[in-house]
Design a protein around this motif. Structure first.
Motif, PDB file in Angstrom:
ATOM      1  N   ILE A  33       0.753  -1.200  -0.125  1.00 22.89           N
ATOM      2  CA  ILE A  33       0.049   0.098   0.146  1.00 22.89           C
ATOM      3  C   ILE A  33       0.876   1.235   0.025  1.00 22.89           C
ATOM      4  O   ILE A  33       1.821   1.394   0.707  1.00 22.89           O
ATOM      5  CB  ILE A  33      -0.899  -0.050   1.107  1.00 22.89           C
ATOM      6  N   SER A  34       0.612   2.227  -0.838  1.00 22.41           N
ATOM      7  CA  SER A  34       1.402   3.504  -0.779  1.00 22.41           C
ATOM      8  C   SER A  34       0.383   4.456  -1.162  1.00 22.41           C
ATOM      9  O   SER A  34      -0.728   4.561  -1.638  1.00 22.41           O
ATOM     10  CB  SER A  34       2.396   3.272  -2.083  1.00 22.41           C
ATOM     11  N   LEU A  35       0.784   5.802  -0.468  1.00 17.82           N
ATOM     12  CA  LEU A  35       0.151   6.966  -0.406  1.00 17.82           C
ATOM     13  C   LEU A  35       0.843   7.907  -1.211  1.00 17.82           C
ATOM     14  O   LEU A  35       2.061   8.278  -0.964  1.00 17.82           O
ATOM     15  CB  LEU A  35      -0.326   7.630   0.766  1.00 17.82           C
ATOM     16  N   THR A  36       0.163   8.738  -2.131  1.00 20.39           N
ATOM     17  CA  THR A  36       0.896   9.677  -2.860  1.00 20.39           C
ATOM     18  C   THR A  36      -0.384  10.617  -2.835  1.00 20.39           C
ATOM     19  O   THR A  36      -1.432  10.679  -3.473  1.00 20.39           O
ATOM     20  CB  THR A  36       1.216   9.433  -4.395  1.00 20.39           C
ATOM     21  N   GLY A  37      -0.073  11.845  -2.337  1.00 19.71           N
ATOM     22  CA  GLY A  37      -1.106  13.013  -1.952  1.00 19.71           C
ATOM     23  C   GLY A  37      -2.119  12.374  -1.461  1.00 19.71           C
ATOM     24  O   GLY A  37      -2.183  11.515  -0.414  1.00 19.71           O
ATOM     25  N   ARG A  38      -3.489  12.569  -2.228  1.00 12.80           N
ATOM     26  CA  ARG A  38      -4.694  11.964  -1.494  1.00 12.80           C
ATOM     27  C   ARG A  38      -5.098  10.647  -2.474  1.00 12.80           C
ATOM     28  O   ARG A  38      -6.038   9.931  -2.119  1.00 12.80           O
ATOM     29  CB  ARG A  38      -5.909  12.732  -1.944  1.00 12.80           C
ATOM     30  N   ARG A  39      -4.056   9.900  -2.989  1.00  9.53           N
ATOM     31  CA  ARG A  39      -4.299   8.670  -3.692  1.00  9.53           C
ATOM     32  C   ARG A  39      -3.532   7.624  -2.924  1.00  9.53           C
ATOM     33  O   ARG A  39      -2.469   7.630  -2.453  1.00  9.53           O
ATOM     34  CB  ARG A  39      -3.855   8.681  -5.183  1.00  9.53           C
ATOM     35  N   ALA A  40      -4.471   6.451  -2.588  1.00 15.05           N
ATOM     36  CA  ALA A  40      -3.818   5.321  -2.231  1.00 15.05           C
ATOM     37  C   ALA A  40      -3.887   4.145  -3.159  1.00 15.05           C
ATOM     38  O   ALA A  40      -4.675   4.041  -4.000  1.00 15.05           O
ATOM     39  CB  ALA A  40      -4.630   4.525  -0.871  1.00 15.05           C
ATOM     40  N   THR A  41      -2.771   3.546  -3.417  1.00 16.11           N
ATOM     41  CA  THR A  41      -2.504   2.457  -4.168  1.00 16.11           C
ATOM     42  C   THR A  41      -2.412   0.968  -3.683  1.00 16.11           C
ATOM     43  O   THR A  41      -1.414   1.041  -2.785  1.00 16.11           O
ATOM     44  CB  THR A  41      -1.450   2.720  -5.401  1.00 16.11           C
ATOM     45  N   PHE A  42      -3.171   0.030  -4.112  1.00 19.52           N
ATOM     46  CA  PHE A  42      -2.865  -1.338  -3.281  1.00 19.52           C
ATOM     47  C   PHE A  42      -2.539  -1.987  -4.470  1.00 19.52           C
ATOM     48  O   PHE A  42      -3.007  -2.317  -5.422  1.00 19.52           O
ATOM     49  CB  PHE A  42      -4.366  -1.770  -2.977  1.00 19.52           C
ATOM     50  N   ALA A  43      -1.141  -2.597  -4.279  1.00 19.78           N
ATOM     51  CA  ALA A  43      -0.614  -3.339  -5.245  1.00 19.78           C
ATOM     52  C   ALA A  43      -0.963  -4.901  -5.027  1.00 19.78           C
ATOM     53  O   ALA A  43      -0.057  -5.810  -4.349  1.00 19.78           O
ATOM     54  CB  ALA A  43       1.056  -3.130  -5.151  1.00 19.78           C
ATOM     55  N   CYS A  44      -2.147  -5.231  -5.274  1.00 20.80           N
ATOM     56  CA  CYS A  44      -2.722  -6.603  -5.122  1.00 20.80           C
ATOM     57  C   CYS A  44      -4.006  -6.655  -5.755  1.00 20.80           C
ATOM     58  O   CYS A  44      -4.517  -5.608  -6.441  1.00 20.80           O
ATOM     59  CB  CYS A  44      -3.089  -6.859  -3.852  1.00 20.80           C
ATOM     60  N   ASP A  45      -4.659  -7.854  -5.958  1.00 23.91           N
ATOM     61  CA  ASP A  45      -5.860  -7.968  -6.462  1.00 23.91           C
ATOM     62  C   ASP A  45      -7.026  -7.564  -5.576  1.00 23.91           C
ATOM     63  O   ASP A  45      -6.859  -7.032  -4.308  1.00 23.91           O
ATOM     64  CB  ASP A  45      -6.257  -9.301  -6.883  1.00 23.91           C
ATOM     65  N   LEU A  46      -8.400  -7.100  -6.266  1.00 20.54           N
ATOM     66  CA  LEU A  46      -9.324  -6.434  -5.489  1.00 20.54           C
ATOM     67  C   LEU A  46      -9.788  -7.231  -4.226  1.00 20.54           C
ATOM     68  O   LEU A  46     -10.023  -6.514  -3.110  1.00 20.54           O
ATOM     69  CB  LEU A  46     -10.370  -6.407  -6.283  1.00 20.54           C
ATOM     70  N   ASP A  47      -9.735  -8.563  -4.309  1.00 19.85           N
ATOM     71  CA  ASP A  47     -10.531  -9.124  -3.080  1.00 19.85           C
ATOM     72  C   ASP A  47      -9.516  -9.321  -2.006  1.00 19.85           C
ATOM     73  O   ASP A  47      -9.934  -8.965  -0.910  1.00 19.85           O
ATOM     74  CB  ASP A  47     -10.674 -10.828  -3.612  1.00 19.85           C
ATOM     75  N   ALA A  48      -8.316  -9.128  -2.132  1.00 16.27           N
ATOM     76  CA  ALA A  48      -7.199  -9.205  -1.061  1.00 16.27           C
ATOM     77  C   ALA A  48      -7.108  -7.820  -0.324  1.00 16.27           C
ATOM     78  O   ALA A  48      -7.175  -7.699   0.727  1.00 16.27           O
ATOM     79  CB  ALA A  48      -5.780  -9.450  -1.811  1.00 16.27           C
ATOM     80  N   ALA A  49      -7.256  -6.910  -1.241  1.00 17.70           N
ATOM     81  CA  ALA A  49      -7.391  -5.404  -0.750  1.00 17.70           C
ATOM     82  C   ALA A  49      -8.584  -5.052  -0.041  1.00 17.70           C
ATOM     83  O   ALA A  49      -8.434  -4.484   1.259  1.00 17.70           O
ATOM     84  CB  ALA A  49      -7.215  -4.525  -1.955  1.00 17.70           C
TER      85      ALA A  49
END
Length: 86
Positions: A33-49
């Motif tokens: 999981i990374s945060l850039t500004g107001r965006r969060a990126t989940f580096a995984c598939d949808l169900d896992a996130a």
């Protein structure tokens, strides 16, 4: 696969505390999981996130020191993840 969602300041706080803080962080999720500004990126598939965010929300709502504001924020992050995948 990665999923990126825009978050509110309250949601960012809840993600930082319950998903990224080493006190709550699960080794399996380190760096996914990374945060850039107001965006969060989940580096995984949808169900896992969604599963991980749901677990974090449940953690926020447990015990004598439950944080219902964080619980609600994390539930809304889950909804945003579902919407982003459609």
């Amino acid at each position: 696969m990665s999923i990126t969602v825009q978050l509110t300041p309250v949601q960012i706080s809840a993600v930082e505390i319950y998903l990224m803080d080493p006190a709550h962080d699960d080794e399996e999720w380190a760096g996914k999981i990374s945060l850039t500004g107001r965006r969060a990126t989940f580096a995984c598939d949808l169900d896992a996130a969604i599963g991980y965010v749901t677990d974090a929300a449940n953690s926020a709502s447990e015990g004598d020191s439950s944080d219902m504001g964080a619980w609600k924020a994390l539930c809304n992050v889950s909804k945003k993840l579902r919407s982003a995948a459609q």
